[in-house]
Design an enzyme around this catalytic site. Structure first.
Site, PDB file in Angstrom:
ATOM      1  CG  ASP A  17       4.906  -3.055  -5.875  1.00 17.61           C
ATOM      2  OD1 ASP A  17       5.467  -4.078  -6.284  1.00 17.61           O
ATOM      3  OD2 ASP A  17       5.488  -2.184  -5.208  1.00 17.61           O
ATOM      4  CG  ASN A  18       7.211  -0.249  -8.249  1.00 12.67           C
ATOM      5  OD1 ASN A  18       6.427   0.354  -7.528  1.00 12.67           O
ATOM      6  ND2 ASN A  18       8.386  -0.677  -7.825  1.00 12.67           N
ATOM      7  N   GLY A  68       2.948   3.441   1.423  1.00  6.32           N
ATOM      8  CA  GLY A  68       3.597   3.501   2.736  1.00  6.32           C
ATOM      9  C   GLY A  68       4.214   4.861   3.003  1.00  6.32           C
ATOM     10  NE  ARG A  69       8.952   6.078  -0.568  1.00  8.95           N
ATOM     11  CZ  ARG A  69      10.128   6.359  -1.043  1.00  8.95           C
ATOM     12  NH1 ARG A  69      10.840   7.320  -0.502  1.00  8.95           N
ATOM     13  NH2 ARG A  69      10.624   5.701  -2.050  1.00  8.95           N
ATOM     14  CG  ASP A  82      11.341   6.955   7.215  1.00 10.37           C
ATOM     15  OD1 ASP A  82      10.790   6.782   6.107  1.00 10.37           O
ATOM     16  OD2 ASP A  82      12.461   7.484   7.339  1.00 10.37           O
ATOM     17  N   GLY A  83       7.995   6.301   6.245  1.00 10.25           N
ATOM     18  CA  GLY A  83       6.979   7.099   5.546  1.00 10.25           C
ATOM     19  C   GLY A  83       7.519   8.357   4.889  1.00 10.25           C
ATOM     20  NE  ARG A 139       3.932   8.985  -7.789  1.00  9.12           N
ATOM     21  CZ  ARG A 139       4.460   7.814  -7.438  1.00  9.12           C
ATOM     22  NH1 ARG A 139       5.675   7.484  -7.823  1.00  9.12           N
ATOM     23  NH2 ARG A 139       3.798   6.988  -6.676  1.00  9.12           N
ATOM     24  CE  LYS A 159       8.166   7.903  -4.366  1.00 16.71           C
ATOM     25  NZ  LYS A 159       8.577   7.368  -5.671  1.00 16.71           N
ATOM     26  N   GLY A 200       0.859  -1.181   0.000  1.00 15.68           N
ATOM     27  CA  GLY A 200       0.000   0.000   0.000  1.00 15.68           C
ATOM     28  C   GLY A 200       0.889   1.223   0.000  1.00 15.68           C
TER      29      GLY A 200
HETATM   30  P1  AMP Z   1       8.740   0.740  -4.084  1.00 18.03           P
HETATM   31  O1  AMP Z   1       9.041  -0.595  -4.716  1.00 18.03           O
HETATM   32  O2  AMP Z   1       9.915   1.606  -3.839  1.00 18.03           O
HETATM   33  O3  AMP Z   1       7.707   1.468  -4.864  1.00 18.03           O
HETATM   34  O4  AMP Z   1       8.113   0.469  -2.629  1.00 18.03           O
HETATM   35  C1  AMP Z   1       7.562  -0.745  -2.237  1.00 18.03           C
HETATM   36  C2  AMP Z   1       6.680  -0.573  -1.026  1.00 18.03           C
HETATM   37  O5  AMP Z   1       7.414  -0.049   0.077  1.00 18.03           O
HETATM   38  C3  AMP Z   1       5.513   0.376  -1.240  1.00 18.03           C
HETATM   39  O6  AMP Z   1       4.390  -0.147  -0.574  1.00 18.03           O
HETATM   40  C4  AMP Z   1       5.984   1.656  -0.594  1.00 18.03           C
HETATM   41  O7  AMP Z   1       4.919   2.448  -0.143  1.00 18.03           O
HETATM   42  C5  AMP Z   1       6.815   1.131   0.569  1.00 18.03           C
HETATM   43  N1  AMP Z   1       7.861   2.090   0.992  1.00 18.03           N
HETATM   44  C6  AMP Z   1       8.970   2.449   0.316  1.00 18.03           C
HETATM   45  N2  AMP Z   1       9.689   3.324   1.035  1.00 18.03           N
HETATM   46  C7  AMP Z   1       9.031   3.543   2.198  1.00 18.03           C
HETATM   47  C8  AMP Z   1       9.256   4.351   3.355  1.00 18.03           C
HETATM   48  N3  AMP Z   1      10.329   5.138   3.467  1.00 18.03           N
HETATM   49  N4  AMP Z   1       8.341   4.299   4.332  1.00 18.03           N
HETATM   50  C9  AMP Z   1       7.257   3.510   4.243  1.00 18.03           C
HETATM   51  N5  AMP Z   1       6.987   2.730   3.189  1.00 18.03           N
HETATM   52  C10 AMP Z   1       7.851   2.740   2.172  1.00 18.03           C
HETATM   53 MG    MG Z   2       6.172   1.407  -5.674  1.00 19.09          MG
END
Ligand code: AMP
Ligand code: MG
Length: 480
Positions: A252-253, A92-93, A125-126, A176, A113, A90
């Protein structure tokens, strides 16, 4: 009272099943400061451009500190295969400010973001570093400049809240803009955690939003899968033709509307080596340059899997129908790729142009030549081409003479071979000065070059070059 800048928020996602998102109060930031604002994009969206005296208000808006009346931020739930492993995920940040309707009636997600923790943050940490958000801003705008579908960057606000990574960083929020943030992983989430009835509603919603023609097809789910497949095949072909490596092509990307999304460890390849990997965590080379088409197809397989109950009530039949679409990826991709690569040589895509392209790439790999420079030299100054290419060049020129005029070929090449792409060396230098020394001069120069990458501005040619010892030994980091 929040600044009114022409935002016209109408968030339909909030009307969907409540398990699809979570409302979230914004994080309070000590000292928001507007660092970047994309005037051109703002104009396209029907938003005001900032007036110098308003910078404070823009900073408060684009860090979520002051929201337009009635607006609630939300984090979207999704899932995804990360390096092949299924996880519940979901935002997360990130938080959705809402869906903005432009004056011409187009709908865009506007998302923050780096805006703070959500219920989906898990161990994160979000937050986001200024360095990473500037990087996303620069590279996503470069992709848009190259004419490659991409999420866009509207603003960067420094938050005043430091973020701990390998060192202490300034924190920032990137605003974004996307056609939507609906991902392959969004469908995987609905399939896994909601009912088949919910899945049907969700597909209907997404079809209405992004692929309205599919609603009219005999089996909308199959038609939808086919159209997503077509867009992804075209997108990946465009990536390959500029040497772009996404770096973290988890499901998810991968965006359902077909935009490049989530600029984490991405980078552009210098020396032509199909095995190039930049991401520090991609030890197996899963997301190497050469694997991108196959991974896209694998991800589409995950989408197909999630859609099966909507394709046919009998699973075997559903699988057979889905496979037919998935297998079409190969031809769709090959066709799109030949079109993109032949255009770089000023040619219409044919079997003969394909041979010429493949032969050139073979030489680039053998001779370890810089991918973008070779196309640049071919377009503007063939005399600078490295020795070793002469036999190929003769063959290519003979073919050119047989199909088109020199002028027409050159015009086409100029339109398809960027002079300026984000070179790791220059990007790094610009980001270090901007994020660590508050010196945005190089960043601004590169940004303006990347926004018009086909324009040959002689006085800036230095920025199209690479260091004397070119290599692909660059390392990028995820989620920073
Ligand atoms: P990404 O592949 O970088 O798009 O991230 C994969 C997952 O990790 C997604 O659900 C993001 O929301 C979560 N995420 C990445 N970085 C952070 C962060 N610093 N704090 C919380 N969630 C994160
Ligand atoms: Mg992602």
């Amino acid at each position: 009272m929040a600044l009114s800048i022409g935002l016209n928020i109408d968030t339909e996602y909030k009307k969907l099943n409540e398990k699809l998102f979570s409302l979230q109060a914004p994080e309070l930031f000590p000292e928001p400061e507007l660092l970047l604002y994309n005037d051109r994009l703002a104009k396209d969206l029907g938003l005001d451009v900032p007036i110098e005296s308003n910078r404070k208000d823009f900073a408060l808006l684009f860090s979520g500190q002051q929201l337009p009346e009635g607006v609630e931020l939300l984090a979207q739930a999704y899932a995804g295969h990360q390096f092949g492993h299924f996880n519940r995920l979901g935002d997360g940040r990130a938080l959705l400010l809402g869906e903005h309707l432009t004056p011409s009636g187009l709908r865009f997600d506007i998302q923050f973001k780096g805006s703070g923790p959500t219920v989906y943050s898990r161990r994160g940490d979000g937050f986001a570093t200024l360095y990473a958000m500037l990087r996303e801003y620069l590279i996503s705008e470069a992709m848009a400049g190259l004419g490659i579908p991409s999420t866009r960057s509207l603003a960067v606000v420094a938050t005043g809240l430091p973020v701990q990574r390998e060192r202490l960083h300034a924190g920032a929020v990137l605003t974004r803009v996307a056609q939507s943030h609906i991902r392959v992983g969004s469908f995987q989430y609905v399939r896994q955690y909601l009912s088949d009835e919910d899945l049907k509603h969700y597909l209907d919603y997404v079809i209405q939003r992004h692929y309205p023609e599919s609603a009219l097809a005999p089996v909308p789910a199959v038609d939808f899968l086919r159209r997503v497949t077509e867009r992804q095949a075209a997108l990946i072909a465009q990536w390959m033709s500029v040497g772009f490596i996404h770096g973290v092509m988890n499901t998810d990307n991968m965006s359902i509307p077909g935009e490049t999304i989530d600029y984490g460890p991405c980078a552009f390849m210098d020396v032509y080596d199909p095995n190039t990997v930049f991401s520090s965590i991609d030890h197996q080379g899963r997301y190497a340059y050469r694997n991108q088409p196959a991974i896209a197809q694998w991800n589409l397989g995950c989408l197909a899997g999630a859609l099966l109950p909507l394709i046919h009530p009998t699973e075997d039949v559903a699988i057979a129908l889905a496979k037919e679409v998935l297998y079409s990826f190969d031809t769709l991709y090959a066709t799109a790729w030949n079109r993109c690569m032949s255009a770089k040589l000023g040619l219409e895509p044919t079997d003969a142009s394909l041979d010429i392209v493949n032969e050139l790439l073979h030489h680039l790999e053998q001779l370890q030549l810089d991918f973008s420079s070779v196309f640049f030299y071919l377009t503007y100054s063939p005399e600078q081409l490295s020795t070793g290419l002469e036999p190929w060049l003769k063959k290519y020129r003979d073919y050119c003479k047989s199909v088109d005029t020199a002028e027409s070929i050159q015009r086409k090449m100029q339109a398809h071979n960027p002079v300026f792409i984000p070179r790791n060396y220059w990007v790094e230098k610009a980001l270090k000065s901007a994020a660590f020394e508050n010196d945005y001069r190089l960043f601004s120069t590169l940004l303006s070059l990347y926004q018009q990458p086909f324009k040959k501005r002689e006085e800036y040619l230095e920025y199209s070059t690479i260091p004397d010892t070119p290599s692909n030994a660059y390392v990028t980091y995820c989620g920073t």
